[in-house]
Design a protein around this motif. Structure first.
Motif, PDB file in Angstrom:
ATOM      1  N   GLU A   1       3.987 -10.764 -16.840  1.00 23.09           N
ATOM      2  CA  GLU A   1       4.048 -11.633 -15.657  1.00 23.09           C
ATOM      3  C   GLU A   1       5.484 -12.030 -15.315  1.00 23.09           C
ATOM      4  O   GLU A   1       5.731 -12.503 -14.202  1.00 23.09           O
ATOM      5  CB  GLU A   1       3.215 -12.903 -15.881  1.00 23.09           C
ATOM      6  CG  GLU A   1       1.738 -12.653 -16.062  1.00 23.09           C
ATOM      7  CD  GLU A   1       1.010 -13.939 -16.344  1.00 23.09           C
ATOM      8  OE1 GLU A   1       0.864 -14.755 -15.404  1.00 23.09           O
ATOM      9  OE2 GLU A   1       0.606 -14.156 -17.496  1.00 23.09           O
TER      10      GLU A   1
ATOM     11  N   ARG B   1     -12.030 -22.162  -7.976  1.00 25.30           N
ATOM     12  CA  ARG B   1     -11.328 -21.497  -9.081  1.00 25.30           C
ATOM     13  C   ARG B   1     -11.330 -22.382 -10.327  1.00 25.30           C
ATOM     14  O   ARG B   1     -11.598 -21.917 -11.429  1.00 25.30           O
ATOM     15  CB  ARG B   1      -9.884 -21.157  -8.685  1.00 25.30           C
ATOM     16  CG  ARG B   1      -9.790 -20.045  -7.676  1.00 25.30           C
ATOM     17  CD  ARG B   1      -8.351 -19.710  -7.357  1.00 25.30           C
ATOM     18  NE  ARG B   1      -8.288 -18.728  -6.277  1.00 25.30           N
ATOM     19  CZ  ARG B   1      -7.177 -18.191  -5.829  1.00 25.30           C
ATOM     20  NH1 ARG B   1      -6.014 -18.529  -6.359  1.00 25.30           N
ATOM     21  NH2 ARG B   1      -7.198 -17.311  -4.852  1.00 25.30           N
TER      22      ARG B   1
ATOM     23  N   SER C   1      -4.872 -25.075 -10.840  1.00 25.02           N
ATOM     24  CA  SER C   1      -6.043 -24.539 -10.132  1.00 25.02           C
ATOM     25  C   SER C   1      -6.776 -25.689  -9.462  1.00 25.02           C
ATOM     26  O   SER C   1      -6.638 -26.844  -9.866  1.00 25.02           O
ATOM     27  CB  SER C   1      -6.999 -23.842 -11.110  1.00 25.02           C
ATOM     28  OG  SER C   1      -6.410 -22.716 -11.665  1.00 25.02           O
TER      29      SER C   1
ATOM     30  N   THR D   1       7.975 -20.785 -11.018  1.00 25.18           N
ATOM     31  CA  THR D   1       6.777 -21.290 -10.356  1.00 25.18           C
ATOM     32  C   THR D   1       6.419 -22.681 -10.864  1.00 25.18           C
ATOM     33  O   THR D   1       6.073 -23.574 -10.084  1.00 25.18           O
ATOM     34  CB  THR D   1       5.592 -20.319 -10.570  1.00 25.18           C
ATOM     35  OG1 THR D   1       5.927 -19.058 -10.002  1.00 25.18           O
ATOM     36  CG2 THR D   1       4.322 -20.840  -9.919  1.00 25.18           C
TER      37      THR D   1
ATOM     38  N   THR E   1     -11.632 -13.513  -8.610  1.00 28.30           N
ATOM     39  CA  THR E   1     -10.346 -14.102  -8.230  1.00 28.30           C
ATOM     40  C   THR E   1      -9.992 -15.265  -9.151  1.00 28.30           C
ATOM     41  O   THR E   1      -8.838 -15.410  -9.572  1.00 28.30           O
ATOM     42  CB  THR E   1     -10.393 -14.577  -6.764  1.00 28.30           C
ATOM     43  OG1 THR E   1     -10.659 -13.454  -5.922  1.00 28.30           O
ATOM     44  CG2 THR E   1      -9.084 -15.216  -6.351  1.00 28.30           C
TER      45      THR E   1
ATOM     46  N   ILE F   1      -5.147 -10.326 -16.245  1.00 28.71           N
ATOM     47  CA  ILE F   1      -3.756 -10.699 -15.978  1.00 28.71           C
ATOM     48  C   ILE F   1      -2.801 -10.150 -17.035  1.00 28.71           C
ATOM     49  O   ILE F   1      -1.655  -9.851 -16.764  1.00 28.71           O
ATOM     50  CB  ILE F   1      -3.635 -12.237 -15.842  1.00 28.71           C
ATOM     51  CG1 ILE F   1      -2.314 -12.625 -15.199  1.00 28.71           C
ATOM     52  CG2 ILE F   1      -3.850 -12.925 -17.192  1.00 28.71           C
ATOM     53  CD1 ILE F   1      -2.246 -14.069 -14.760  1.00 28.71           C
TER      54      ILE F   1
ATOM     55  N   GLN G   1     -13.015 -21.699 -13.986  1.00 28.50           N
ATOM     56  CA  GLN G   1     -12.166 -21.725 -15.183  1.00 28.50           C
ATOM     57  C   GLN G   1     -12.629 -22.776 -16.180  1.00 28.50           C
ATOM     58  O   GLN G   1     -12.539 -22.567 -17.390  1.00 28.50           O
ATOM     59  CB  GLN G   1     -10.706 -21.929 -14.767  1.00 28.50           C
ATOM     60  CG  GLN G   1     -10.140 -20.722 -14.026  1.00 28.50           C
ATOM     61  CD  GLN G   1      -8.908 -21.022 -13.206  1.00 28.50           C
ATOM     62  OE1 GLN G   1      -8.335 -22.107 -13.298  1.00 28.50           O
ATOM     63  NE2 GLN G   1      -8.484 -20.071 -12.394  1.00 28.50           N
TER      64      GLN G   1
ATOM     65  N   ARG H   1       0.041 -23.790 -19.110  1.00 30.25           N
ATOM     66  CA  ARG H   1       0.193 -22.376 -18.748  1.00 30.25           C
ATOM     67  C   ARG H   1       0.330 -21.528 -20.005  1.00 30.25           C
ATOM     68  O   ARG H   1       1.004 -21.900 -20.962  1.00 30.25           O
ATOM     69  CB  ARG H   1       1.440 -22.213 -17.876  1.00 30.25           C
ATOM     70  CG  ARG H   1       1.645 -20.833 -17.268  1.00 30.25           C
ATOM     71  CD  ARG H   1       0.654 -20.575 -16.146  1.00 30.25           C
ATOM     72  NE  ARG H   1       1.048 -19.443 -15.328  1.00 30.25           N
ATOM     73  CZ  ARG H   1       0.749 -18.163 -15.601  1.00 30.25           C
ATOM     74  NH1 ARG H   1       0.066 -17.850 -16.688  1.00 30.25           N
ATOM     75  NH2 ARG H   1       1.147 -17.211 -14.778  1.00 30.25           N
TER      76      ARG H   1
ATOM     77  N   THR I   1      -6.641 -15.327 -11.561  1.00 31.61           N
ATOM     78  CA  THR I   1      -5.601 -16.339 -11.359  1.00 31.61           C
ATOM     79  C   THR I   1      -5.644 -17.439 -12.427  1.00 31.61           C
ATOM     80  O   THR I   1      -5.000 -18.478 -12.270  1.00 31.61           O
ATOM     81  CB  THR I   1      -5.732 -16.983  -9.961  1.00 31.61           C
ATOM     82  OG1 THR I   1      -7.035 -17.568  -9.841  1.00 31.61           O
ATOM     83  CG2 THR I   1      -5.531 -15.952  -8.862  1.00 31.61           C
ATOM     84  N   ASN I   2      -6.373 -17.199 -13.488  1.00 33.13           N
ATOM     85  CA  ASN I   2      -6.507 -18.168 -14.569  1.00 33.13           C
ATOM     86  C   ASN I   2      -5.128 -18.455 -15.187  1.00 33.13           C
ATOM     87  O   ASN I   2      -4.503 -17.556 -15.745  1.00 33.13           O
ATOM     88  CB  ASN I   2      -7.461 -17.595 -15.634  1.00 33.13           C
ATOM     89  CG  ASN I   2      -7.576 -18.468 -16.863  1.00 33.13           C
ATOM     90  OD1 ASN I   2      -7.168 -19.623 -16.869  1.00 33.13           O
ATOM     91  ND2 ASN I   2      -8.139 -17.896 -17.913  1.00 33.13           N
ATOM     92  N   PRO I   3      -4.638 -19.694 -15.108  1.00 35.40           N
ATOM     93  CA  PRO I   3      -3.316 -19.989 -15.656  1.00 35.40           C
ATOM     94  C   PRO I   3      -3.305 -20.168 -17.176  1.00 35.40           C
ATOM     95  O   PRO I   3      -2.250 -20.307 -17.780  1.00 35.40           O
ATOM     96  CB  PRO I   3      -2.931 -21.301 -14.965  1.00 35.40           C
ATOM     97  CG  PRO I   3      -4.235 -21.948 -14.647  1.00 35.40           C
ATOM     98  CD  PRO I   3      -5.213 -20.837 -14.393  1.00 35.40           C
TER      99      PRO I   3
END
Length: 198
Positions: free
Chosen positions: A62, A117, A113, A70, A153, A180, A121, A56, A157-159
């Motif tokens: 964030e 997705r 992910s 999380t 999306t 993000i 990525q 991450r 939502t790319n970590p």
């Protein structure tokens, strides 16, 4: 009067104790997620890694506490601030922001992910430094030309932002789209890479 007044602890002693805790936790295999926070030109970033690799990258906006919560829920509650475990990643971020590194070479843990997705990525690092593609072009490249919205999306939502360069994906009209880390950060990354944007 509290315990610290009675038994003052030197800051260096606390650092040494924490370092010993890091080593002991790693040796006893009690550490599943290590993290550290670094300063960058786009603000502070939280880096978190497992034995598999970098898990991450989070922007301050964030909420680092929320990100760690999380990770505790989705990966493991055995999380520890362990800067030394992220020395290699930190060094590569420093080189990137100095303009000397054009491609991150780090093991990555993609478990946050899945499905389409993750497919998107995993494609994103193929977009060369200094270049951009549109959401539609990425959809075409991953074999789903009608999935432009789903690509958006996947980017949102790319970590692993920055390392997995979703900032290199723009709207078809050349405008930034979302990010993000915020549009200011996206613009700064593109400017650093010489990609520019409208």
């Amino acid at each position: 009067m509290n315990d610290q007044d009675l038994f003052p602890i030197e800051p260096d002693a606390l650092e040494r104790l924490h370092a010993r805790l890091e080593v002991s936790a790693a040796e006893a295999r009690l550490l599943d997620v290590a993290y550290r926070i670094i300063d960058t030109p786009v603000g502070q970033l939280l880096l978190a890694a497992t034995d598999r690799g970098l898990l991450r990258v989070a922007f301050e906006r964030e909420g680092f506490d929320e990100v760690l919560q999380t990770l505790a829920t989705r990966v493991s509650p055995r999380i520890l601030h362990s800067p030394s475990r992220l020395d290699q990643a930190t060094s590569q971020f420093e080189e990137y922001f100095a303009g000397r590194l054009h491609h991150f070479d780090l093991p990555l843990d993609h478990r946050l992910s899945s499905g389409f997705r993750q497919k998107v990525q995993q494609y994103l690092p193929r977009i060369d430094y200094g270049h951009t593609l549109s959401y539609r072009q990425v959809a075409e490249q991953v074999g789903s030309p009608n999935a432009t919205r789903a690509v958006g999306t996947a980017c949102a939502t790319n970590p692993l932002p920055v390392v997995v360069p979703c900032h290199r994906v723009l709207r078809s009209d050349g405008h930034l789209g979302g990010y993000i880390g915020g549009l200011e950060a996206k613009s700064a990354l593109l400017t650093l890479e010489g990609a520019g944007s409208r």
